[in-house]
Design an enzyme around this catalytic site. Structure first.
Site, mmCIF file in Angstrom:
data_model
loop_
_atom_site.group_PDB
_atom_site.id
_atom_site.type_symbol
_atom_site.label_atom_id
_atom_site.label_comp_id
_atom_site.label_asym_id
_atom_site.label_seq_id
_atom_site.Cartn_x
_atom_site.Cartn_y
_atom_site.Cartn_z
ATOM 1 N N SER A 1 5.487 -41.646 -5.380
ATOM 2 C CA SER A 1 6.913 -41.905 -5.611
ATOM 3 C C SER A 1 7.074 -43.321 -6.123
ATOM 4 O O SER A 1 6.652 -44.280 -5.460
ATOM 5 C CB SER A 1 7.703 -41.753 -4.308
ATOM 6 O OG SER A 1 8.953 -42.402 -4.449
ATOM 7 N N GLY B 1 12.615 -46.154 0.821
ATOM 8 C CA GLY B 1 11.179 -46.000 1.043
ATOM 9 C C GLY B 1 10.772 -46.721 2.314
ATOM 10 O O GLY B 1 11.548 -47.476 2.903
ATOM 11 N N MET C 1 19.080 -41.752 -6.974
ATOM 12 C CA MET C 1 20.083 -41.950 -5.917
ATOM 13 C C MET C 1 21.385 -42.443 -6.530
ATOM 14 O O MET C 1 21.364 -43.311 -7.405
ATOM 15 C CB MET C 1 19.584 -42.972 -4.900
ATOM 16 C CG MET C 1 18.229 -42.624 -4.296
ATOM 17 S SD MET C 1 17.778 -43.782 -3.002
ATOM 18 C CE MET C 1 16.075 -43.298 -2.705
ATOM 19 N N ASP D 1 12.758 -40.713 -7.822
ATOM 20 C CA ASP D 1 13.869 -40.637 -6.869
ATOM 21 C C ASP D 1 15.155 -41.122 -7.505
ATOM 22 O O ASP D 1 15.284 -42.293 -7.848
ATOM 23 C CB ASP D 1 13.552 -41.491 -5.639
ATOM 24 C CG ASP D 1 12.542 -40.827 -4.733
ATOM 25 O OD1 ASP D 1 12.780 -39.671 -4.331
ATOM 26 O OD2 ASP D 1 11.511 -41.451 -4.432
ATOM 27 N N ASP E 1 8.290 -35.410 1.997
ATOM 28 C CA ASP E 1 8.699 -36.669 1.379
ATOM 29 C C ASP E 1 9.243 -37.605 2.448
ATOM 30 O O ASP E 1 10.283 -37.328 3.045
ATOM 31 C CB ASP E 1 9.780 -36.353 0.322
ATOM 32 C CG ASP E 1 10.219 -37.568 -0.465
ATOM 33 O OD1 ASP E 1 9.629 -38.651 -0.296
ATOM 34 O OD2 ASP E 1 11.174 -37.415 -1.266
ATOM 35 N N HIS F 1 6.745 -38.652 -8.731
ATOM 36 C CA HIS F 1 8.018 -38.340 -8.068
ATOM 37 C C HIS F 1 9.051 -39.404 -8.426
ATOM 38 O O HIS F 1 8.830 -40.603 -8.192
ATOM 39 C CB HIS F 1 7.762 -38.307 -6.560
ATOM 40 C CG HIS F 1 8.901 -37.858 -5.714
ATOM 41 N ND1 HIS F 1 9.195 -36.530 -5.488
ATOM 42 C CD2 HIS F 1 9.808 -38.562 -5.001
ATOM 43 C CE1 HIS F 1 10.230 -36.435 -4.676
ATOM 44 N NE2 HIS F 1 10.629 -37.659 -4.368
ATOM 45 N N MET G 1 12.416 -32.869 3.690
ATOM 46 C CA MET G 1 12.513 -34.325 3.872
ATOM 47 C C MET G 1 11.993 -34.696 5.257
ATOM 48 O O MET G 1 12.434 -34.137 6.266
ATOM 49 C CB MET G 1 13.967 -34.802 3.727
ATOM 50 C CG MET G 1 14.530 -34.771 2.308
ATOM 51 S SD MET G 1 13.562 -35.709 1.101
ATOM 52 C CE MET G 1 13.638 -37.385 1.762
ATOM 53 N N MET H 1 18.967 -37.121 -5.350
ATOM 54 C CA MET H 1 19.752 -37.410 -4.141
ATOM 55 C C MET H 1 21.135 -37.816 -4.614
ATOM 56 O O MET H 1 21.545 -38.976 -4.511
ATOM 57 C CB MET H 1 19.064 -38.528 -3.341
ATOM 58 C CG MET H 1 17.810 -38.055 -2.624
ATOM 59 S SD MET H 1 16.721 -39.401 -2.119
ATOM 60 C CE MET H 1 15.785 -39.594 -3.633
ATOM 61 N N HIS I 1 13.723 -35.917 -8.019
ATOM 62 C CA HIS I 1 14.384 -35.643 -6.741
ATOM 63 C C HIS I 1 15.797 -36.210 -6.807
ATOM 64 O O HIS I 1 15.992 -37.424 -6.721
ATOM 65 C CB HIS I 1 13.560 -36.308 -5.621
ATOM 66 C CG HIS I 1 14.149 -36.189 -4.261
ATOM 67 N ND1 HIS I 1 13.685 -36.907 -3.185
ATOM 68 C CD2 HIS I 1 15.161 -35.417 -3.781
ATOM 69 C CE1 HIS I 1 14.389 -36.599 -2.102
ATOM 70 N NE2 HIS I 1 15.305 -35.709 -2.445
HETATM 71 C C1 DX5 Z 1 13.310 -41.400 0.190
HETATM 72 C C2 DX5 Z 1 12.683 -40.898 -1.076
HETATM 73 C C3 DX5 Z 1 11.215 -40.868 -1.039
HETATM 74 C C4 DX5 Z 1 10.579 -42.211 -0.823
HETATM 75 C C5 DX5 Z 1 9.435 -42.015 0.096
HETATM 76 O O1 DX5 Z 1 14.673 -41.204 0.163
HETATM 77 O O2 DX5 Z 1 13.132 -39.581 -1.368
HETATM 78 O O3 DX5 Z 1 10.649 -40.213 -2.169
HETATM 79 O O4 DX5 Z 1 10.102 -42.806 -2.004
HETATM 80 O O5 DX5 Z 1 8.934 -43.258 0.398
HETATM 81 P P1 DX5 Z 1 7.824 -43.512 1.492
HETATM 82 O O6 DX5 Z 1 6.611 -42.709 1.089
HETATM 83 O O7 DX5 Z 1 7.631 -44.965 1.405
HETATM 84 O O8 DX5 Z 1 8.380 -43.050 2.822
HETATM 85 ZN ZN ZN Z 2 12.001 -38.401 -2.902
#
Ligand code: DX5
Ligand code: ZN
Length: 223
Positions: A16, A152, A45, A43, A180, A41, A145, A76, A74
């Protein structure tokens, strides 16, 4: 031409970029590609569904020119139906959206497929598996999730990860189950024993000085 997800039966480590150096994204992606990963991946947001803001279609379109990896996007975001086309046009291969934002997940899955992409459905740690039971078999991937989405580097929630077992019973062996959040060499054997085959890792890869060694460590921890 869109890239499909890897066929069933393999465990895939999916870096990610959330924890990568955003000023050097293309280099960061090339580095993890050199470790042999098939997917990356991304992300997305919106500052509304989750309390953070990251990237949108313009950044993905630029990255597309630098990478042939499967772009696992992904979303969000509160309105995936409104933006799915823009993400597909930007170069997303797989588009995953949250069950919490819609009462009509089937329609969004159909929309994503019509755009030529594979579709994933995801659920937050507190959301019951029953909420995705109907739509899951129509999807190419279910994302469980294992942290609350938004950031992260959070701590793995085992109770959320256990939902993988029930999801696997619903979807059978051929649909990918991704996890994830908080995935590292310590939590990898736990999630693979539950039946996850697609392991997103941000901090455990991009938080390490040697990304290639970090990917190898997660692969070696698979059960
Ligand atoms: C969190 C994201 C993840 C994130 C995971 O909202 O969807 O993809 O990057 O990060 P780690 O592996 O650091 O928990
Ligand atoms: Zn993610």
């Amino acid at each position: 031409m869109k890239k499909g997800l890897p066929g069933p039966g393999t465990v895939e480590v999916v870096p990610s970029i959330l924890s990568a150096d955003f000023a050097r994204l293309a280099d960061e992606i090339a580095m993890v590609a050199s470790a042999g990963v098939k997917m990356i991946h991304l992300d997305v947001m919106d500052g509304h569904f989750v309390p953070n803001i990251t990237i949108g279609p313009p950044v993905i379109a630029k990255l597309r020119k630098h990478s042939d990896l499967i772009f696992d996007t992904h979303l969000m975001i509160s309105e995936p139906a409104r933006y799915a086309e823009a993400f597909a046009k930007a170069g997303a291969d797989n588009i995953t959206f949250h069950i919490e934002v819609t009462d009509e997940p089937d329609k969004i899955v159909d929309q994503i497929h019509a755009l030529g992409c594979t579709a994933g459905i995801t659920l937050n740690p507190e959301t019951p598996v029953a909420s995705i039971e109907e739509v899951a078999p129509r999807c190419d991937m279910v994302l469980v999730m294992t942290v609350h989405p938004g950031f992260g580097g959070q701590e793995f929630i085992d109770e959320a990860a256990r939902k993988v077992v029930a999801v696997r019973q619903i979807v059978g062996p051929d649909i990918r189950i991704e996890v994830d959040g908080g995935i590292d060499p310590d939590t990898t054997p736990i999630v693979t024993s539950y039946g996850a085959d697609t392991l997103v890792a941000g901090n455990a890869i991009f938080g390490q000085p040697d990304r290639v060694a970090a990917i190898r460590a997660i692969r070696q921890a698979c059960k």
